[in-house]
Design a protein around this motif. Structure first.
Motif, PDB file in Angstrom:
ATOM      1  N   ARG A  19       0.823  -1.212   0.000  1.00  0.00           N
ATOM      2  CA  ARG A  19       0.000   0.000   0.000  1.00  0.00           C
ATOM      3  C   ARG A  19       0.861   1.268   0.000  1.00  0.00           C
ATOM      4  N   ARG A  23      -1.107   1.917  -5.541  1.00  0.00           N
ATOM      5  CA  ARG A  23      -2.479   2.276  -5.170  1.00  0.00           C
ATOM      6  C   ARG A  23      -3.363   1.065  -5.436  1.00  0.00           C
ATOM      7  N   ARG A  25      -6.899  -1.186  -4.452  1.00  0.00           N
ATOM      8  CA  ARG A  25      -8.246  -1.126  -3.887  1.00  0.00           C
ATOM      9  C   ARG A  25      -9.103  -2.246  -4.456  1.00  0.00           C
ATOM     10  N   ASP A  45      -2.824   0.706  -9.430  1.00  0.00           N
ATOM     11  CA  ASP A  45      -2.194   1.728 -10.274  1.00  0.00           C
ATOM     12  C   ASP A  45      -0.832   2.054  -9.670  1.00  0.00           C
ATOM     13  N   TRP A  46       0.136   2.369 -10.539  1.00  0.00           N
ATOM     14  CA  TRP A  46       1.460   2.672 -10.020  1.00  0.00           C
ATOM     15  C   TRP A  46       2.211   3.633 -10.929  1.00  0.00           C
ATOM     16  N   ARG A  96      -1.324   0.113 -14.849  1.00  0.00           N
ATOM     17  CA  ARG A  96      -2.530  -0.175 -14.075  1.00  0.00           C
ATOM     18  C   ARG A  96      -2.986  -1.594 -14.384  1.00  0.00           C
ATOM     19  N   ASP A 145     -12.465   4.652 -11.231  1.00  0.00           N
ATOM     20  CA  ASP A 145     -12.714   3.316 -10.690  1.00  0.00           C
ATOM     21  C   ASP A 145     -14.134   2.861 -11.013  1.00  0.00           C
TER      22      ASP A 145
END
Length: 272
Positions: A19, A23, A25, A45-46, A96, A145
């Motif tokens: 985390r 990101r 979720r 996502d990064w 992502r 999202d």
């Protein structure tokens, strides 16, 4: 009916580090019907300045994964069967992922044949391996999202799952194993539901992709890993609670699965 996805970190090695670096979720499907089959959607996502490696102890579940990397116009899409070994992935640059984790047994209504065909395999989603039309990864992973969630709903509905009472039974039994820590032996689960052990084994192999004994052991080991991350446990007591014959048995399985001993894993969590 569930109203939010699970909040546990089971299966993720060093979830705090994940985390911090990415990101991550989870969401439930927007279409309630799909909750019958889907555990959750998971998005990552990064934007990285150096490679990031994440290790996962897989759940007894099939995943469908769309990945889009900046600079790659097409991206990738694959179906990943139940993995019995440690999974490791290294991410770089900017990108992502939009994934679907099915409930154990929940992919069979889409796949329509034995899910054991996928165990320990990762297949590109194409006309031979996909249950239906596959949009490009950049389309699935585009937008907010909520956009991604709705797109995945549309993809899965387009695959037209076929209602299957045996799939529903497999989902219920696997969920019982996950949530009820008193389920420690296949014979006990079979007796509880007035099933023969052989029928239970056939059901799990065809619908989950692995046998019920493996599912029990994997869920208990994931719990041991998670509890080690919250506070160094009493390993002997934990082994007894989770149905291992003794502490040495738990240590062997923990080390064989994660590649590090329990004490080494606990020490690694303190590293920056």
């Amino acid at each position: 009916m569930r109203h939010e996805p699970r909040r546990d970190h089971r299966g993720i090695l060093d979830p705090a580090r994940l985390r911090r670096g990415l990101r991550f979720r989870r969401y439930l499907p927007a279409v309630p019907l799909l909750g019958r089959y889907v555990e959750h959607y998971w998005f990552v996502d990064w934007t990285l300045t150096e490679p990031f490696t994440q290790r996962i102890v897989p759940h007894p579940a099939v995943n469908v994964v769309f990945q889009q990397q900046d600079g790659d116009d097409s991206g990738s899409a694959e179906v990943s069967g139940v993995g019995r070994r440690l999974f490791s992935t290294t991410l770089t640059g900017t990108g992502r992922v939009c994934g679907v984790q099915f409930r154990p047994g929940g992919f069979r209504p889409f796949w329509r044949r034995s899910v054991a065909e996928l165990t320990d395999r990762r297949l590109p989603l194409d006309s031979r391996s996909s249950p239906g039309p596959v949009p490009p990864a950049q389309q699935v992973c585009a937008g907010s999202d909520e956009d991604r969630r709705r797109t995945l709903d549309d993809v899965l509905l387009g695959w037209r799952p076929v209602a299957d009472p045996l799939a529903d039974e497999a989902v219920r039994l696997a969920d019982e194993i996950r949530t009820d820590r008193t389920v420690l032996r296949v014979a006990d689960l079979a007796d509880r539901h007035d099933l023969s052990t052989r029928r239970l084994q056939r059901l799990f192999l065809g619908y989950v992709g692995v046998g019920p004994k493996w599912v029990i052991r994997r869920y208990r080991l994931q719990e041991a890993i998670e509890r080690a991350g919250s506070a160094p446990p009493d390993w002997a007591g934990l082994a007894a609670d989770l149905g291992f014959s003794d502490q040495a048995h738990l240590v062997r399985e923990f080390t064989a699965t994660t590649g590090v001993s329990p004490t080494a894993y606990v020490r690694s969590l303190a590293l920056p």
